[in-house]
Design a protein around this motif. Structure first.
Motif, PDB file in Angstrom:
ATOM      1  N   ASP A  13      18.175   1.515   4.741  1.00 58.68           N
ATOM      2  CA  ASP A  13      16.731   1.804   4.730  1.00 58.68           C
ATOM      3  C   ASP A  13      16.371   2.859   5.761  1.00 58.68           C
ATOM      4  O   ASP A  13      15.563   3.763   5.489  1.00 58.68           O
ATOM      5  CB  ASP A  13      15.938   0.522   4.990  1.00 58.68           C
ATOM      6  CG  ASP A  13      16.003  -0.444   3.807  1.00 58.68           C
ATOM      7  OD1 ASP A  13      16.476  -0.014   2.735  1.00 58.68           O
ATOM      8  OD2 ASP A  13      15.595  -1.609   3.961  1.00 58.68           O
ATOM      9  N   PHE A  17      14.692   6.545   4.989  1.00 59.61           N
ATOM     10  CA  PHE A  17      13.441   7.027   5.573  1.00 59.61           C
ATOM     11  C   PHE A  17      13.657   8.343   6.316  1.00 59.61           C
ATOM     12  O   PHE A  17      12.839   9.263   6.222  1.00 59.61           O
ATOM     13  CB  PHE A  17      12.861   5.976   6.525  1.00 59.61           C
ATOM     14  CG  PHE A  17      12.031   4.940   5.830  1.00 59.61           C
ATOM     15  CD1 PHE A  17      10.760   5.256   5.362  1.00 59.61           C
ATOM     16  CD2 PHE A  17      12.514   3.663   5.627  1.00 59.61           C
ATOM     17  CE1 PHE A  17       9.991   4.298   4.712  1.00 59.61           C
ATOM     18  CE2 PHE A  17      11.756   2.704   4.978  1.00 59.61           C
ATOM     19  CZ  PHE A  17      10.490   3.015   4.516  1.00 59.61           C
ATOM     20  N   GLN A  61       5.293  11.756  -3.455  1.00 61.47           N
ATOM     21  CA  GLN A  61       5.916  10.986  -4.537  1.00 61.47           C
ATOM     22  C   GLN A  61       7.371  11.384  -4.736  1.00 61.47           C
ATOM     23  O   GLN A  61       8.252  10.524  -4.863  1.00 61.47           O
ATOM     24  CB  GLN A  61       5.136  11.207  -5.828  1.00 61.47           C
ATOM     25  CG  GLN A  61       5.705  10.443  -7.027  1.00 61.47           C
ATOM     26  CD  GLN A  61       4.942  10.745  -8.315  1.00 61.47           C
ATOM     27  OE1 GLN A  61       3.964  11.485  -8.311  1.00 61.47           O
ATOM     28  NE2 GLN A  61       5.397  10.183  -9.414  1.00 61.47           N
ATOM     29  N   GLY A  64       9.428  10.442  -1.684  1.00 62.44           N
ATOM     30  CA  GLY A  64       9.483   8.990  -1.518  1.00 62.44           C
ATOM     31  C   GLY A  64      10.599   8.345  -2.308  1.00 62.44           C
ATOM     32  O   GLY A  64      10.945   7.182  -2.072  1.00 62.44           O
ATOM     33  N   ALA A  67      13.267   7.581   0.187  1.00 61.70           N
ATOM     34  CA  ALA A  67      12.901   6.566   1.174  1.00 61.70           C
ATOM     35  C   ALA A  67      12.669   5.197   0.547  1.00 61.70           C
ATOM     36  O   ALA A  67      12.978   4.174   1.162  1.00 61.70           O
ATOM     37  CB  ALA A  67      11.649   7.014   1.925  1.00 61.70           C
ATOM     38  N   HIS A  68      12.131   5.151  -0.689  1.00 57.01           N
ATOM     39  CA  HIS A  68      11.675   3.878  -1.243  1.00 57.01           C
ATOM     40  C   HIS A  68      12.379   3.455  -2.532  1.00 57.01           C
ATOM     41  O   HIS A  68      12.468   2.260  -2.813  1.00 57.01           O
ATOM     42  CB  HIS A  68      10.175   3.934  -1.522  1.00 57.01           C
ATOM     43  CG  HIS A  68       9.345   4.252  -0.315  1.00 57.01           C
ATOM     44  ND1 HIS A  68       9.170   3.368   0.722  1.00 57.01           N
ATOM     45  CD2 HIS A  68       8.652   5.376   0.029  1.00 57.01           C
ATOM     46  CE1 HIS A  68       8.395   3.924   1.651  1.00 57.01           C
ATOM     47  NE2 HIS A  68       8.072   5.139   1.256  1.00 57.01           N
ATOM     48  N   LEU A  69      12.829   4.407  -3.346  1.00 59.29           N
ATOM     49  CA  LEU A  69      13.302   4.061  -4.679  1.00 59.29           C
ATOM     50  C   LEU A  69      14.811   4.137  -4.853  1.00 59.29           C
ATOM     51  O   LEU A  69      15.362   3.484  -5.734  1.00 59.29           O
ATOM     52  CB  LEU A  69      12.640   4.979  -5.724  1.00 59.29           C
ATOM     53  CG  LEU A  69      11.128   4.868  -5.867  1.00 59.29           C
ATOM     54  CD1 LEU A  69      10.640   5.807  -6.954  1.00 59.29           C
ATOM     55  CD2 LEU A  69      10.706   3.438  -6.182  1.00 59.29           C
ATOM     56  N   LYS A 234       8.664   5.318 -12.090  1.00 61.38           N
ATOM     57  CA  LYS A 234       8.422   6.080 -10.859  1.00 61.38           C
ATOM     58  C   LYS A 234       9.404   7.243 -10.728  1.00 61.38           C
ATOM     59  O   LYS A 234       9.035   8.327 -10.268  1.00 61.38           O
ATOM     60  CB  LYS A 234       8.527   5.153  -9.651  1.00 61.38           C
ATOM     61  CG  LYS A 234       7.393   4.136  -9.571  1.00 61.38           C
ATOM     62  CD  LYS A 234       7.554   3.207  -8.375  1.00 61.38           C
ATOM     63  CE  LYS A 234       6.405   2.203  -8.302  1.00 61.38           C
ATOM     64  NZ  LYS A 234       6.567   1.254  -7.177  1.00 61.38           N
TER      65      LYS A 234
END
Length: 519
Positions: A13, A17, A61, A64, A67-69, A234
């Motif tokens: 993680d 990020f 988006q 990200g 970082a997130h998906l 996404k």
């Protein structure tokens, strides 16, 4: 194993990020640098809204994803496959039954992506249009209020928002079959495993403990597989944003010279220049020269191409034919950095960045000393403004300079140009919208700015024109008349009529005179 997993998850993680923020930072700089190199003509056609969407939510988006998906997507793909491999190793019949779901899930994802592609694109276009309309609505507030339409709805904004709502609904509906289909497949496969496992256990081919363990593993597959629908949507959205970013960054800027030259002098010339915008010829085979240190005034009716001459000098556009030269060197052979160092521009509509007065003045030359900044402010009559403001130099000007009057913003702009100390000055109708008091102060500041410099001024105020050494009357992109002010008056042609109308107006402006409105 739990401790190892926790460490790996934390590291993963944190790395995601860091990678995402690094790419985000780099992308913003890359977009900003690229936009600064694009010709001004590119910004027409509603592109402000598109760039606003891309530079805000769009970049976030896309970046990200890392970082997130990325981690959830890998988990959603690897976890079920790993469980299927384990099931094949322990009970091949159940593993084979679970393996049948893999191509079905993949086919649903591909089919959903294709069915949503067109709707995603349409939604992105509607979102960009709606953003542009919101910006237009905010900028149009003075006009709407002056027209007594503060209570009415802004129809174009309403229409664009309704179109966005319909496009969003179509996108949601196009995703629904895939989501429902994926849920049915997951639940159906689990049911098959439950029935098949019970049959094998009753037949003595599988122990109850093994069956229970396999069913727990199968249930563990459900959440990652079901999350693929959301993650896939996404990812498709991020991919579309990346495609638009790629299109933006592939837009060709004005080319930089391979072997840049530096002008040694500061005379200006247009040599058989023709410039078109779309199907319209703005400048038509124009030739003109300005001697170093001379002041040239460009006058003429609205749409004659006056401001375009300044923009071509600053190389906001490239000419279609002919050449624009500074110091005898074609502006296309001068690097952008060197050319901008040679030119100071004062526009009619001054834009100030949201910050203090001093920060806006220092944009002219960030490394200037405090004494130089104060001297420029004094020469621009900006010190009078600073003295009466409670915050002095630290007064915040607001977005676009909204907290200052038009005359005060103009003085900040002139102080900025004075601080830059460029040898060529371009003035675009600087005093056209000022009251007499501010106009007098700005004229005094302009005298300081123009001293010893080569100046091209687009003007319609008679007081401004009289400060010129040479006057050019422009119409339809061609020079109709040129000469000194006195010579043109004696010639009694278009310029003389222009001057007479201005004098008869009684205010030193021809903005309301028939035939030359908005000159």
């Amino acid at each position: 194993m739990v401790a190892v997993y926790a460490v790996l998850r934390y590291t993963s993680d944190l790395s995601g990020f860091r990678a995402g923020t690094t790419l985000l930072h780099g992308m913003y700089h890359r977009i900003g640098d690229h936009l600064a190199r694009l010709p001004l003509g590119w910004y027409s056609g509603g592109r402000v809204g598109k760039v606003s969407v891309l530079a805000s939510g769009g970049v976030l988006q896309a970046m990200g994803v890392i970082a997130h998906l990325l981690s959830p997507f890998i988990s959603a793909c690897v976890t079920p496959l790993t469980i299927v491999v384990v099931m094949l190793a322990f009970q091949w019949q159940l593993g084979l039954a679970a393996l049948v779901a893999v191509p079905i899930v993949a086919a649903i994802q591909v089919w959903t992506g294709r069915s949503m592609a067109a709707n995603d694109s349409a939604r992105a276009e509607r979102e960009q249009e709606a953003t542009g309309r919101v910006i237009e609505y905010l900028q149009a507030q003075p006009v709407l209020r002056a027209g007594g339409r503060t209570v009415e709805r802004f129809q174009s904004l309403d229409d664009s928002l309704q179109e966005l709502q319909r496009a969003s609904r179509r996108t949601t509906l196009s995703a629904l079959p895939g989501v429902v289909g994926l849920a049915f497949v997951v639940q159906g496969v689990f049911t098959v495993l439950l029935v098949l496992g019970t049959y094998l256990a009753l037949g003595g081919n599988l122990g109850a403990a093994e069956l229970l363990a396999i069913l727990v593993l199968a249930a563990r597959c459900a959440d990652p597989l079901l999350s693929l629908a959301d993650i896939g949507g996404k990812l498709r959205g991020a991919r579309a944003v990346l495609a638009r970013l790629d299109t933006l960054l592939r837009t060709e800027p004005l080319p930089e010279p391979r072997e840049p030259r530096r002008p040694e002098h500061h005379d200006l010339s247009f040599e058989s220049v023709t410039f078109r915008q779309g199907d319209r010829t703005v400048i038509d085979n124009l030739s003109l020269s300005v001697v170093q240190g001379q002041r040239l005034a460009v006058v003429g009716p609205s749409g004659a191409g006056k401001s375009t001459l300044l923009q071509l000098l600053a190389r906001f556009y490239d000419v279609d034919s002919g050449a624009v030269r500074v110091g005898g060197v074609d502006v296309r052979s001068i690097s952008t950095e060197v050319l901008m160092a040679q030119i100071a521009i004062v526009f009619q509509n001054v834009y100030l960045f949201d910050g203090t007065i001093e920060e806006n003045v220092r944009l002219g030359r960030p490394d200037a000393s405090d004494a130089e900044v104060r001297a420029a402010a004094t020469a621009a009559r900006l010190d009078e403004v600073i003295e009466r403001l409670p915050g002095g130099w630290e007064t915040n000007v607001g977005e676009g300079g909204a907290l200052l009057s038009g005359g005060e913003r103009q003085r900040v702009s002139i102080a900025r140009a004075l601080l830059k100390d460029a040898p060529v000055v371009l003035l675009d109708e600087v005093t056209s919208a000022l009251d007499p008091l501010n106009e007098a102060a700005v004229h005094e500041a302009l005298d300081h700015l123009m001293t010893g410099r080569t100046v091209v001024m687009v003007a319609h105020r008679l007081g401004t024109i009289q400060r010129a050494d040479h006057v050019v009357f422009l119409d339809a992109g061609r020079i109709v008349e040129q000469g000194s002010h006195d010579d043109l008056l004696r010639h009694d042609g278009r310029y003389a009529a222009f001057w007479t109308l201005g004098v008869s107006a009684g205010s030193g402006s021809t903005s309301s005179a028939p035939g030359v409105k908005g000159v």
